[in-house]
Design a protein around this motif. Structure first.
Motif, PDB file in Angstrom:
ATOM      1  N   ASN A   1      59.631 -27.771  -9.078  1.00 53.86           N
ATOM      2  CA  ASN A   1      58.856 -27.102  -8.271  1.00 53.86           C
ATOM      3  C   ASN A   1      59.595 -27.886  -6.609  1.00 53.86           C
ATOM      4  O   ASN A   1      59.957 -29.145  -7.179  1.00 53.86           O
TER       5      ASN A   1
ATOM      6  N   GLY B   1      57.249 -27.740  -3.960  1.00 61.76           N
ATOM      7  CA  GLY B   1      56.098 -28.026  -3.340  1.00 61.76           C
ATOM      8  C   GLY B   1      55.158 -27.379  -3.690  1.00 61.76           C
ATOM      9  O   GLY B   1      54.777 -26.374  -4.620  1.00 61.76           O
TER      10      GLY B   1
ATOM     11  N   LYS C   1      58.014 -39.412  -4.182  1.00 59.12           N
ATOM     12  CA  LYS C   1      57.650 -37.777  -3.901  1.00 59.12           C
ATOM     13  C   LYS C   1      57.213 -38.504  -5.549  1.00 59.12           C
ATOM     14  O   LYS C   1      56.452 -37.480  -6.358  1.00 59.12           O
TER      15      LYS C   1
ATOM     16  N   GLU D   1      55.820 -31.229  -7.499  1.00 52.99           N
ATOM     17  CA  GLU D   1      56.545 -31.427  -6.553  1.00 52.99           C
ATOM     18  C   GLU D   1      57.674 -32.847  -6.457  1.00 52.99           C
ATOM     19  O   GLU D   1      57.428 -33.613  -7.675  1.00 52.99           O
TER      20      GLU D   1
END
Length: 325
Positions: free
Chosen positions: A280, A282, A27, A298
């Protein structure tokens, strides 16, 4: 010359865990090391051995203690600085449970001070994402007491006493000190907690560490810490709304709101005597203030100093957690 405070992002502090995976590095677009299981990212931390270091703007390279010593109430807020001094009061984490975490409990302030000269650990979870049939443990499945708990534990039936809850995106659980809990495999979690690294493991599924040794358990400490009167799930009922802060959980240690941003949201923090952390969970979001701007992707977090009162959030679609004291 003292440099101007601005919205602060920090270098990731990645934690290798026996139960971790690779979702956090993926991510964050960080190349993972083969065979290294990352369980946590301390996104904002004041722990003495894990101090967050600024990654953006004029203050890049400064650590959390240096920031607080220089900016004091301008960073934290007057009441927060008066109460905590140079101890940043919250630990902001992202957790990737690729396997089950241990059954565990955290001490309250009194016990943690007595045993470890530390703050206690009340926390909350927000489920960012989950795999099919993922679940977690929060609280007991029924009313119990220390004698019955010991009986279940010694007879190998401990899991029967644990309350298991299937998870879905957006689920949130409030975990006060004293509540037994565990994050189950397949959950990606945002965690807000007191600044503490005190955890008492009760049961760890007989796992061994990377050296082949049984992982340490803390049975006696856990017995002192557990609240046997707590049979509540801890699951929080709330309904997120677009462009509006909706309270998920509030206690003496923190308040966390859900804030879904679709378009532009203006926030006025002039009545708030605290820093604000945006997590964050999403999407992507741009944050603009009179003292600088930052993009929040994200699984990242940004600390907005208490001296910054007007904030503009802009996104096509983002899910944020808004955290303050």
């Amino acid at each position: 010359m003292i440099k101007m405070l601005h919205p602060l992002k920090f270098e990731p502090i990645l934690k290798e865990m026996i139960w971790g995976g690779q979702k956090i590095p993926q991510k964050l677009n960080i190349e993972g090391k083969e065979g290294v299981k990352i369980g946590e990212n301390f996104a904002v931390s004041g722990l003495k051995n894990d101090l967050s270091v600024v990654s953006n703007g004029a203050l890049a390279g400064k650590n959390m203690i240096e920031l607080i010593e220089t900016y004091k109430a301008d960073l934290l807020g007057s009441k927060v600085y008066e109460q905590f001094g140079t101890n940043f009061p919250l630990l902001i984490k992202y957790i990737d449970a690729n396997d089950d975490l241990s059954i565990q409990v955290h001490p309250d302030d009194t016990l943690a001070k007595e045993k470890h000269n530390s703050f206690g650990k009340t926390e909350m979870w927000y489920v960012i994402d989950n795999e099919k049939d993922a679940a977690l443990i929060s609280g007991f499945s029924k009313k119990t007491d220390a004698v019955e708990f010991e009986d279940y534990h010694k007879s190998g039936r401990l899991m029967e006493l644990m309350a298991r809850h299937k998870t879905a995106e957006g689920d949130s659980f409030f975990i006060p000190a004293g509540k037994v809990h565990s994050i189950g495999s397949g959950n990606l979690i945002a965690e807000i907690q007191q600044t503490s690294d005190i955890t008492y493991r009760i049961y760890d599924f007989d796992r061994r560490d990377k050296f082949g040794n049984p992982r340490e358990l803390h049975h006696e400490l856990a017995m002192d810490a557990m609240n046997f009167n707590d049979d509540g799930s801890g699951k929080v009922a709330y309904q997120a709304k677009n462009n509006e802060s909706v309270e998920i959980a509030t206690c003496q240690y923190f308040t966390t709101n859900a804030l879904n941003v679709n378009g532009v949201v203006k926030k006025d923090y002039s009545a708030l005597d605290s820093f604000v952390i945006m997590m964050n969970v999403g999407g992507k979001c741009a944050i603009e203030t009179e003292k600088g701007s930052v993009d929040l992707n994200e699984m990242e977090a940004v600390l907005i100093p208490a001296s910054i009162k007007n904030v503009s959030l802009q996104s096509e679609s983002a899910r944020l957690l808004e955290v303050y004291i």
